[in-house]
Enzyme design. Sequence first.
Site, PDB file in Angstrom:
ATOM      1  N   PRO A 163       1.239  -1.013  -0.167  1.00 63.46           N
ATOM      2  CA  PRO A 163      -0.250  -0.295  -0.025  1.00 63.46           C
ATOM      3  C   PRO A 163       0.795   1.560  -0.041  1.00 63.46           C
ATOM      4  O   PRO A 163       1.527   1.547   0.898  1.00 63.46           O
ATOM      5  CB  PRO A 163      -0.879  -0.464   1.285  1.00 63.46           C
ATOM      6  CG  PRO A 163       0.279  -1.243   2.087  1.00 63.46           C
ATOM      7  CD  PRO A 163       0.746  -1.639   0.875  1.00 63.46           C
TER       8      PRO A 163
ATOM      9  N   CYS B 141       2.852   2.604   9.541  1.00 63.27           N
ATOM     10  CA  CYS B 141       3.175   4.168   9.544  1.00 63.27           C
ATOM     11  C   CYS B 141       3.890   5.204   9.804  1.00 63.27           C
ATOM     12  O   CYS B 141       3.458   5.269  10.856  1.00 63.27           O
ATOM     13  CB  CYS B 141       2.234   4.843   9.022  1.00 63.27           C
ATOM     14  SG  CYS B 141       2.127   6.075   7.449  1.00 63.27           S
TER      15      CYS B 141
ATOM     16  N   LYS C  51      -0.184  -4.371   9.348  1.00 63.52           N
ATOM     17  CA  LYS C  51       1.052  -4.047   8.550  1.00 63.52           C
ATOM     18  C   LYS C  51       1.724  -3.985   9.330  1.00 63.52           C
ATOM     19  O   LYS C  51       2.084  -2.782  10.147  1.00 63.52           O
ATOM     20  CB  LYS C  51       1.052  -3.463   6.935  1.00 63.52           C
ATOM     21  CG  LYS C  51       2.172  -3.565   6.837  1.00 63.52           C
ATOM     22  CD  LYS C  51       2.169  -3.046   5.125  1.00 63.52           C
ATOM     23  CE  LYS C  51       3.514  -2.172   4.879  1.00 63.52           C
ATOM     24  NZ  LYS C  51       3.933  -1.062   4.793  1.00 63.52           N
TER      25      LYS C  51
ATOM     26  N   ASN D  44       8.848  -7.576   3.883  1.00 65.87           N
ATOM     27  CA  ASN D  44       8.359  -6.194   3.169  1.00 65.87           C
ATOM     28  C   ASN D  44       9.673  -6.123   3.298  1.00 65.87           C
ATOM     29  O   ASN D  44      10.985  -4.943   4.701  1.00 65.87           O
ATOM     30  CB  ASN D  44       7.270  -5.757   3.503  1.00 65.87           C
ATOM     31  CG  ASN D  44       6.839  -4.265   2.795  1.00 65.87           C
ATOM     32  OD1 ASN D  44       7.790  -3.118   3.887  1.00 65.87           O
ATOM     33  ND2 ASN D  44       7.324  -3.860   1.599  1.00 65.87           N
TER      34      ASN D  44
HETATM   35  C1  LIG Z   1       5.037   6.775  -0.818  1.00 64.04           C
HETATM   36  C2  LIG Z   1       4.882   5.668  -0.149  1.00 64.04           C
HETATM   37  C3  LIG Z   1       3.432   5.564   0.216  1.00 64.04           C
HETATM   38  C4  LIG Z   1       3.409   5.049   1.813  1.00 64.04           C
HETATM   39  N1  LIG Z   1       2.124   4.767   1.581  1.00 64.04           N
HETATM   40  C5  LIG Z   1       1.636   3.743   3.123  1.00 64.04           C
HETATM   41  C6  LIG Z   1       0.846   3.677   3.333  1.00 64.04           C
HETATM   42  O1  LIG Z   1      -0.465   3.897   2.870  1.00 64.04           O
HETATM   43  N2  LIG Z   1       0.583   2.533   4.298  1.00 64.04           N
HETATM   44  C7  LIG Z   1       1.588   2.185   4.843  1.00 64.04           C
HETATM   45  O2  LIG Z   1       1.049   0.423   5.326  1.00 64.04           O
HETATM   46  N3  LIG Z   1       2.854   1.750   4.142  1.00 64.04           N
HETATM   47  C8  LIG Z   1       2.556   2.737   3.275  1.00 64.04           C
HETATM   48  N4  LIG Z   1       4.408   3.228   2.716  1.00 64.04           N
HETATM   49  C9  LIG Z   1       4.748   1.892   3.304  1.00 64.04           C
HETATM   50  C10 LIG Z   1       5.310   0.708   1.944  1.00 64.04           C
HETATM   51  O3  LIG Z   1       4.071  -0.079   1.954  1.00 64.04           O
HETATM   52  C11 LIG Z   1       6.660   0.099   2.420  1.00 64.04           C
HETATM   53  O4  LIG Z   1       6.183  -0.305   3.898  1.00 64.04           O
HETATM   54  C12 LIG Z   1       7.936   0.444   2.517  1.00 64.04           C
HETATM   55  O5  LIG Z   1       7.861   1.100   1.623  1.00 64.04           O
HETATM   56  C13 LIG Z   1       8.425  -0.518   1.811  1.00 64.04           C
HETATM   57  O6  LIG Z   1       9.009  -1.281   0.939  1.00 64.04           O
HETATM   58  P1  LIG Z   1       9.101  -0.934  -0.578  1.00 64.04           P
HETATM   59  O7  LIG Z   1      11.119  -0.809   0.053  1.00 64.04           O
HETATM   60  O8  LIG Z   1       9.584  -2.532  -1.178  1.00 64.04           O
HETATM   61  O9  LIG Z   1       8.853  -0.089  -0.495  1.00 64.04           O
HETATM   62  C14 LIG Z   1       4.501   4.263   2.026  1.00 64.04           C
HETATM   63  C15 LIG Z   1       5.366   3.818   1.383  1.00 64.04           C
HETATM   64  C16 LIG Z   1       5.823   5.094   0.013  1.00 64.04           C
HETATM   65  C17 LIG Z   1       7.210   5.106  -0.143  1.00 64.04           C
END
Ligand SMILES: Cc1cc2nc3c(=O)[nH]c(=O)nc-3n(C[C@H](O)[C@H](O)[C@H](O)COP(=O)(O)O)c2cc1C
Length: 329
Positions: free
Chosen positions: A22, A110, A149, A208
Amino acid sequence: MTKIKNNYFEDLLKINKAILAPMAGVTTLPYRLFMREMGCKIFISEMVSAKGLYYKSKNTFPLMETNELEHKDSVTGIQIFGSEPEIMGEITERYINDTAFDFIDINMGCPMKKIVNNGDGSALLKDLDKANKVVREVKSASSKPVSVKVRLGFNENIIEDIIKAIEDGGADMITVHGRTREQVFTGEVDYDGIKKAKETASVPLIANGDLDKYLKAKEKMDYTGADGVMIGRGANYDPFIFSQFNECISGKKVSEYSLRDKIDAARKHFEIHLKYSKDKKKVIEFRKYLYWYIKGIKNSAKIRNSINNVNEIDQVYEIFNRIDDILES
Ligand SMILES: Cc1cc2nc3c(=O)[nH]c(=O)nc-3n(C[C@H](O)[C@H](O)[C@H](O)COP(=O)(O)O)c2cc1C
């Protein structure tokens, strides 16, 4: 009372092991529909404020947009955030049970100040009793499976305690971003922390954090023993990551993609975006994706600088054409 085992996520993960993370402002309905075409089959919406729903904030409801397509041969969960157990339970019953979303995901990861200062998101990792109650209320109000999460902890890694509290509340699946809240997005992801989470959990556990290449995602899934992976930013830059990951884990030859293929995919994304986005500023909304797609293209600085002035549909196609010229030169 014997607890009836809910095998929803176990069954789902037998077929698909990669989830699109997300991402607020990114994983909108059009983006999810695009990634579905690119081979991803499990989605989670942008985060939706429980209080926003409770107080009927008009900005909150559009985030719950979904359509039949994303529940056909693919599943999509809705992510909610909030820390008042009763409100979380009430909005689940009142606004979420009747939607087409396949499952509910609770955000306890978050790191943003405005969320944490309200006691929401990763702030719940400082109060595991409350975190437990939040899951319990949502679970008992929900007609759908519930996942959560989390991060490894707030200031320090307390993942075993977190897993126990969340599971005791009734979580059916847990995703662990292998960083603490304090780290936000900095430093290394602690895959040993995720491994420990998997060893502690009895429900499916998803890894993740920084899984930005299909091979890394596969290696870290194996290393941690996780039941699946969640990929966020990696998919923004590399829309083929899910299809490659799926080929890789099923032992098939992994297809290779060129920058040309990426720009063709970006065009497809733009078409889907235009078709499904209800945003009044849908072209401006697309700018951020353009920045991601242009990465890796040589001598594209001028194009990059012009993205910020893109307001009209034709200007996006002009950008694609200019990229074509570079790729053909
Ligand atoms: C722009 C952005 C918005 C995000 N919004 C959410 C969110 O709404 N809910 C959430 O649980 N995590 C959010 N995250 C975290 C991601 O879901 C994820 O846990 C994090 O980016 C690490 O994974 P990655 O390295 O594959 O990006 C957000 C991350 C980014 C970069």
